[in-house]
Motif scaffolding. Structure first.
Motif, PDB file in Angstrom:
ATOM      1  N   PHE A   1       0.690  -1.294  -0.049  1.00  0.00           N
ATOM      2  CA  PHE A   1      -0.093  -0.020  -0.015  1.00  0.00           C
ATOM      3  C   PHE A   1       0.961   1.243   0.032  1.00  0.00           C
ATOM      4  CE2 PHE A   1      -3.290  -3.047   1.562  1.00  0.00           C
ATOM      5  CZ  PHE A   1      -4.437  -2.455   0.620  1.00  0.00           C
ATOM      6  N   TRP A   2       0.762   2.005  -1.060  1.00  0.00           N
ATOM      7  CA  TRP A   2       1.290   3.460  -0.958  1.00  0.00           C
ATOM      8  C   TRP A   2       0.262   4.466  -0.770  1.00  0.00           C
ATOM      9  CZ3 TRP A   2       6.431   3.430  -2.289  1.00  0.00           C
ATOM     10  CH2 TRP A   2       6.892   2.049  -3.004  1.00  0.00           C
ATOM     11  N   LYS A   3       0.815   5.593   0.138  1.00  0.00           N
ATOM     12  CA  LYS A   3       0.024   6.592   0.599  1.00  0.00           C
ATOM     13  C   LYS A   3      -0.146   7.588  -0.645  1.00  0.00           C
ATOM     14  CE  LYS A   3      -0.896   8.870   4.902  1.00  0.00           C
ATOM     15  NZ  LYS A   3      -0.108   9.320   6.255  1.00  0.00           N
ATOM     16  N   CYS A   4      -1.722   7.948  -0.963  1.00  0.00           N
ATOM     17  CA  CYS A   4      -1.643   8.661  -2.041  1.00  0.00           C
ATOM     18  C   CYS A   4      -2.648   9.994  -1.864  1.00  0.00           C
ATOM     19  CB  CYS A   4      -2.213   7.947  -3.271  1.00  0.00           C
ATOM     20  SG  CYS A   4      -1.521   6.504  -3.727  1.00  0.00           S
ATOM     21  N   ALA A   5      -2.389  11.067  -2.036  1.00  0.00           N
ATOM     22  CA  ALA A   5      -3.155  12.401  -1.713  1.00  0.00           C
ATOM     23  C   ALA A   5      -3.733  12.699  -3.147  1.00  0.00           C
ATOM     24  CB  ALA A   5      -2.401  13.333  -1.094  1.00  0.00           C
ATOM     25  N   MET A   6      -4.960  12.483  -3.347  1.00  0.00           N
ATOM     26  CA  MET A   6      -5.358  12.748  -4.762  1.00  0.00           C
ATOM     27  C   MET A   6      -6.115  13.864  -5.158  1.00  0.00           C
ATOM     28  SD  MET A   6      -6.198   8.783  -5.808  1.00  0.00           S
ATOM     29  CE  MET A   6      -7.458   8.410  -4.582  1.00  0.00           C
ATOM     30  N   GLN A   7      -6.156  14.916  -4.233  1.00  0.00           N
ATOM     31  CA  GLN A   7      -6.971  16.403  -4.424  1.00  0.00           C
ATOM     32  C   GLN A   7      -6.152  17.498  -4.150  1.00  0.00           C
ATOM     33  OE1 GLN A   7     -10.872  16.216  -3.802  1.00  0.00           O
ATOM     34  NE2 GLN A   7     -11.573  18.131  -4.857  1.00  0.00           N
ATOM     35  N   VAL A   8      -4.848  17.360  -4.579  1.00  0.00           N
ATOM     36  CA  VAL A   8      -3.858  18.492  -4.169  1.00  0.00           C
ATOM     37  C   VAL A   8      -3.891  19.440  -5.124  1.00  0.00           C
ATOM     38  CG1 VAL A   8      -1.362  18.912  -3.752  1.00  0.00           C
ATOM     39  CG2 VAL A   8      -2.259  16.587  -3.117  1.00  0.00           C
ATOM     40  N   ASN A   9      -3.910  20.775  -4.456  1.00  0.00           N
ATOM     41  CA  ASN A   9      -4.146  22.061  -5.059  1.00  0.00           C
ATOM     42  C   ASN A   9      -2.901  23.085  -5.453  1.00  0.00           C
ATOM     43  OD1 ASN A   9      -7.106  22.112  -6.144  1.00  0.00           O
ATOM     44  ND2 ASN A   9      -7.139  21.565  -3.711  1.00  0.00           N
ATOM     45  N   PRO A  10      -2.619  23.630  -6.355  1.00  0.00           N
ATOM     46  CA  PRO A  10      -1.369  24.605  -6.644  1.00  0.00           C
ATOM     47  C   PRO A  10      -1.502  25.710  -5.720  1.00  0.00           C
ATOM     48  CG  PRO A  10      -2.918  24.707  -8.476  1.00  0.00           C
ATOM     49  CD  PRO A  10      -3.548  23.574  -7.668  1.00  0.00           C
ATOM     50  N   VAL A  11      -0.827  26.642  -5.756  1.00  0.00           N
ATOM     51  CA  VAL A  11      -0.541  27.928  -5.063  1.00  0.00           C
ATOM     52  C   VAL A  11      -1.668  28.739  -5.043  1.00  0.00           C
ATOM     53  CG1 VAL A  11       0.769  29.021  -6.974  1.00  0.00           C
ATOM     54  CG2 VAL A  11       1.033  29.753  -4.207  1.00  0.00           C
ATOM     55  N   GLY A  12      -2.331  28.867  -6.298  1.00  0.00           N
ATOM     56  CA  GLY A  12      -3.404  29.870  -6.404  1.00  0.00           C
ATOM     57  C   GLY A  12      -4.640  29.469  -6.062  1.00  0.00           C
ATOM     58  N   TYR A  13      -4.975  28.084  -5.883  1.00  0.00           N
ATOM     59  CA  TYR A  13      -6.196  27.540  -5.549  1.00  0.00           C
ATOM     60  C   TYR A  13      -6.814  28.300  -4.583  1.00  0.00           C
ATOM     61  CZ  TYR A  13      -9.602  24.456  -3.936  1.00  0.00           C
ATOM     62  OH  TYR A  13     -11.050  23.795  -3.425  1.00  0.00           O
ATOM     63  N   ILE A  14      -6.235  28.648  -3.420  1.00  0.00           N
ATOM     64  CA  ILE A  14      -6.840  29.422  -2.148  1.00  0.00           C
ATOM     65  C   ILE A  14      -7.768  30.524  -2.487  1.00  0.00           C
ATOM     66  CG2 ILE A  14      -4.979  30.549  -1.276  1.00  0.00           C
ATOM     67  CD1 ILE A  14      -5.634  29.577   1.617  1.00  0.00           C
ATOM     68  N   SER A  15      -7.222  31.498  -3.629  1.00  0.00           N
ATOM     69  CA  SER A  15      -7.867  32.508  -3.944  1.00  0.00           C
ATOM     70  C   SER A  15      -9.084  32.241  -4.494  1.00  0.00           C
ATOM     71  CB  SER A  15      -7.301  33.101  -4.975  1.00  0.00           C
ATOM     72  OG  SER A  15      -7.105  32.270  -6.254  1.00  0.00           O
ATOM     73  N   TYR A  16      -9.464  31.000  -5.012  1.00  0.00           N
ATOM     74  CA  TYR A  16     -10.832  30.520  -5.232  1.00  0.00           C
ATOM     75  C   TYR A  16     -11.843  30.667  -4.061  1.00  0.00           C
ATOM     76  CZ  TYR A  16     -14.429  26.840  -5.696  1.00  0.00           C
ATOM     77  OH  TYR A  16     -15.533  26.098  -5.581  1.00  0.00           O
ATOM     78  N   ARG A  17     -11.170  30.433  -2.852  1.00  0.00           N
ATOM     79  CA  ARG A  17     -11.942  30.229  -1.522  1.00  0.00           C
ATOM     80  C   ARG A  17     -11.768  31.944  -1.108  1.00  0.00           C
ATOM     81  NH1 ARG A  17     -10.325  25.102   1.811  1.00  0.00           N
ATOM     82  NH2 ARG A  17     -11.220  23.539   0.275  1.00  0.00           N
TER      83      ARG A  17
END
Length: 888
Positions: free
Chosen positions: A13-29
């Motif tokens: 089992f490999w640990k996978c994070a499958m909804q990672v956002n880039p630097v500018g994503y937080i501005s969407y919020r």
């Protein structure tokens, strides 16, 4: 070596994070974290490494501008990146679309264009495509789609779109926490759907459930809900997609993984022989060894059995094991080395090694020799060779041995007590027979006494007795002198020497032994007292020895004097013989010598007359002791039967719907029949002993008792014993009658298999089943919970494919989470549908087995997949029927 540059040989089992956002994503919020792109990406890297996350899936809303910067940094640090984006369908349902690791940003922009966003410049705006259209387009691209935050406002389930949920191109759905946490929400709707229990949302194969919380800030990666676990051999998008073909085995939430404590074989190395150079790192779960016939599959399992110093249960299996080891290891004196983890030893690791012709040696984790045996480390490991299961299915004794590991601990104690009692009975029998023989011999001697005394009377009538009255006194004197010299003194010396041999020894209280113990000073004082006790006793013994030697010399002198007196008397007697008158043609000398011999015999026998009573008393005490042992044996046998019944009740609960086990206590009477046949009773063959098996109240102890009572008692026992047999039985010797009491009648285990695959249960007894059904019953036992590994050579032999697929594979998928399995097999169902974490492909070249590194791994390894297709169950034709599973 870095993680991504390694070539792994088993799935994990490999640990996978499958909804990672880039630097500018937080501005969407509407927020601002104040970090530059480089700072943000470095922080992402830091948290990913701290959380041991090996795969990132990038999923900004309709935007791929930050992909290259993140991918370059992560790849430099051996973290794999699957580029992609989040997008809303025309139904305003959110999906995450992920693509292969090498997908360029140019290709990603083209893919976004194919998805027909309402406003390409605004990734938040939905697509003109419906959910089903979107799934098909992304699949055509070679990507993978999962339903994002499916129970939230923009989630697939929240919007009740069953037709999209049932689309087979939808591989996974994201939930905020665990499945159990959904219990009761919205009438338990979400939980029922995800468990595939809602008829309106039923799928042929369930959707994979993942945690993939939006990572808007780098520290979000530390949240366990931001990642999940995907099983792959070597991380890649191809292996990632394949995992979602079998989510039950290959996709887990972080919360699903609990620590399992069980033993495992970790690494095997072989030097020399047919398997020379073999180096295998086994998975702790399901392992499958495949290859053409004669490539080495059976040899591998037998060499593991060899280093573990295990013997097969079946006789044929034992012969086959010896032949394989001799042929493949004997000529070159090959050596096997096996690294293990022992649950019995609290997870400690050991290395076992064995060279042909030598015993197994064991080293601990520090490389120091260990005094443990393989059985100490893996007490319940099980290895079954080719056709060995079939052999056990035909052998009640083998079935009993197989069931032993499920018995309550008290039963083994009762078994030991029974064996000890039988040993005591055997020893008692020897003493009883000897005592009886001794009484008989004395009785024979004493029986001569009346005749001898009558002869004495004849001598006395001639007046000879009066003239030679000194003779009996001389014989008695010589007997007393002999006893004094040979028994009394030496017996005392032996007793004192026994005291000398048992003087206190304080080695166990050495400074090294006690230096770390509490109260060390008190231990030293105890040692001093014991040393003083020894020294003082030795001084006393030395003083005693001096006195004893002196007394012994004095007795020796006095005995010599007595013998001289006797000799003088005998010389006088010789003269008296000559003075006797002749009688019936005999000289006086001859008459005197005959009288002397007669008196010598009488004086020798007279004391024995008194011994008969004591010998008979001793014989009676032995018989009384025997009765006590038999009583104890009866109690222990009852205890054993009770333990067995309790164990079978528990076992039947675990086997509910599959097997049913019953015990018939001491029902195997064949040992008694065999014993009586070996006694060669006149006119008695096996048919005339049929009554032994026909009477429920029969016991060998009762039979021995009736034999001693006589033929009439045997005929009156209501066992159906004919007069001929009764007359023959009473002719058994006392020793044979006693041996009867010591015969063990094994319990008989009745194994019944449920032959109904569905509907009402239909149990049938083992010996009335087909070969395949018999092996099925035994396999059910072998697959029960056990902390030690199970190794089997071609378990599919004698079983039909339907049973393997429907029953065995299902149990393997469940059991492999908490037990290691290693199978050599030709059947594709086991490694493929069992989803083996390690598959090893054997080849043979120049009379040498070969298992290359690239030929090891799970089904997501291309070379393993191709070889499995070619080897297992008929090659490519059969393989094509499994193309979804294999990923073709």
């Amino acid at each position: 070596m870095n993680e991504m540059s390694k070539s792994y040989t088993k799935a994990q089992f490999w640990k996978c994070a499958m909804q990672v956002n880039p630097v500018g994503y937080i501005s969407y919020r509407g927020d601002d974290h104040g970090m530059t792109q480089d700072d943000y990406n470095q922080a992402l890297l830091k948290y990913a490494q701290e959380q041991n996350i090996k795969v990132l899936g990038l999923a900004d809303h309709g935007n791929v501008d930050g992909v290259d910067a993140i991918r370059t940094l992560m790849n430099d640090h051996e973290i794999l990146v699957f580029p992609g984006f989040e997008i809303a369908s025309s139904e305003k349902v959110h999906f995450v679309c992920l693509y292969p690791e090498e997908t360029t940003t140019v290709e990603l922009h083209r893919y976004l264009g194919d998805l027909k966003l309402l406003d390409p410049e605004d990734g938040i705006r939905p697509s003109r495509l419906s959910g089903e259209q979107l799934l098909r387009v992304v699949d055509d691209h070679g990507g993978l789609v999962y339903a994002a935050h499916c129970i939230d406002d923009s989630g697939l389930l929240q919007k009740r779109l069953s037709h999209i949920w049932q689309n087979p191109l939808l591989k996974a759905a994201q939930i905020p926490s665990t499945i159990e946490a959904l219990k009761g929400i919205d009438g338990d709707f979400y939980r029922r759907v995800i468990l595939n229990k809602d008829p309106a949302y039923q799928r042929e194969s369930p959707v994979a459930v993942i945690n993939a919380k939006d990572v808007a800030m780098p520290e979000d990666l530390a949240n366990p809900k931001a990642s999940c676990l995907i099983k792959m051999t070597n991380p890649s998008f191809e292996a990632f997609k394949l995992a979602f073909q079998d989510p039950e085995s290959r996709v887990r939430l972080n919360s699903d993984i609990s620590e399992s404590y069980y033993s495992r074989l970790e690494r095997l190395r072989v030097t020399g022989g047919y398997l020379d150079g073999l180096d295998i790192g086994f998975s702790e779960h399901l392992n499958a060894i495949i290859g053409g016939r004669g490539t080495g599959k059976s040899t591998l399992l037998e060499c593991i059995r060899y280093v573990l110093d295990l013997r097969p249960i079946g006789k044929n299996a034992q012969k086959q094991h010896d032949e394989i080891i001799k042929e493949n290891f004997g000529k070159s004196k090959a050596r096997v080395e096996l690294a293990i983890r022992s649950s019995k030893m609290n997870g400690r690791r050991f290395t076992l090694s064995r060279r042909y012709g030598e015993s197994t040696s064991i080293q601990d984790e520090q490389g120091q020799p260990s005094s443990f045996t393989p059985r100490d480390l893996l007490p319940e490991v099980e290895i079954f060779g080719q056709n060995e299961i079939y052999e056990i299915a035909q052998d009640p004794v083998g079935q009993g041995q197989l069931l032993e590991r499920f018995l309550e601990s008290g039963q083994s104690d009762a078994e030991r007590a029974i064996q000890e009692a039988i040993t005591k009975l055997s020893e008692n029998r020897v003493k009883v027979v000897d005592a009886l023989k001794g009484v008989s011999e004395i009785e024979d001697e004493v029986a001569r006494l009346p005749k001898l005394e009558e002869q004495l009377e004849q001598f006395n009538s001639l007046g000879i007795g009066e003239k030679l009255k000194i003779i009996p006194h001389l014989e008695q004197a010589k007997r007393i002198i002999k006893r004094t010299n040979e028994q009394e003194g030496p017996s005392l010396e032996r007793s004192v020497n026994a005291v000398r041999d048992n003087l206190p020894d304080t080695i166990f209280l050495s400074d090294t032994a006690i230096e770390k113990l509490p109260g060390v000073e008190i231990f030293k004082k105890i040692r001093a007292e014991l040393d003083s006790m020894r020294n003082e006793t030795e001084a006393l013994l030395q003083e005693w020895q001096k006195k004893y030697d002196g007394r012994a010399r004095q007795i020796e002198i006095l005995s010599s004097q007595l013998l001289e007196v006797v000799k003088n008397e005998e010389e006088v007697l010789e003269k008296n013989f000559k003075a006797l008158p002749s009688c019936e043609g005999k000289t006086g000398q001859q008459v005197g010598e005959e009288y002397q011999r007669l008196m010598r015999d009488i004086e020798k026998i007279r004391p024995q007359k008194a011994m008969i009573a004591s010998r008979e008393q001793f014989h009676a005490s032995l018989l009384k002791r025997r009765k006590a042992i038999l009583q104890d044996l009866s109690i222990q046998r009852s205890e054993r039967s009770a333990y067995f019944e309790r164990s079978l009740k528990k076992l039947n609960k675990r086997l509910a719907g599959k097997l049913r086990l019953q015990v018939q206590t001491e029902a195997d009477r064949q040992p008694v029949v065999n014993f009586l046949l070996n006694c060669k009773l006149e006119g008695v063959g096996e048919k005339r002993l049929a009554w032994i098996n026909e009477n429920d109240d029969f016991s060998p102890v009762r039979l021995a008792e009736l034999i001693r009572l006589g033929a009439d008692s045997l005929r009156e026992a209501n066992w159906g014993i004919t007069p001929t047999v009764a007359d023959a039985l009473v002719k058994l010797s006392p020793a044979q009658a006693l041996q009867l009491e010591e015969i063990e009648q094994p319990d008989m285990i009745i194994i019944e298999l449920n032959t109904a695959h569905e509907g009402a249960e239909k149990f049938r007894i083992l010996n009335r089943l087909s070969t395949g059904q018999q092996c099925t019953a035994i396999l059910h036992l072998l697959l029960l919970e056990n902390k030690d590994p199970l190794l089997m050579d071609q378990p599919e032999d004698n079983l039909d494919n339907a049973f393997i697929a429907d029953r065995i594979v299902t149990e393997l998928r469940r059991a492999k989470i908490a037990r290691q399995f290693i199978f050599a097999t030709h059947n594709a169902n086991i490694p493929v549908f069992g989803d083996a974490e390690w598959i090893g492909v054997f080849e043979a070249s120049d009379n040498q087995a070969i298992m290359r590194n690239e030929a090891q791994g799970a089904i997501d390894v291309p070379h393993v997949r191709d070889q499995a297709a070619a080897i297992l169950e008929g090659g490519k034709a059969a393989f094509n029927q499994r193309r979804l599973k294999y990923g073709y």
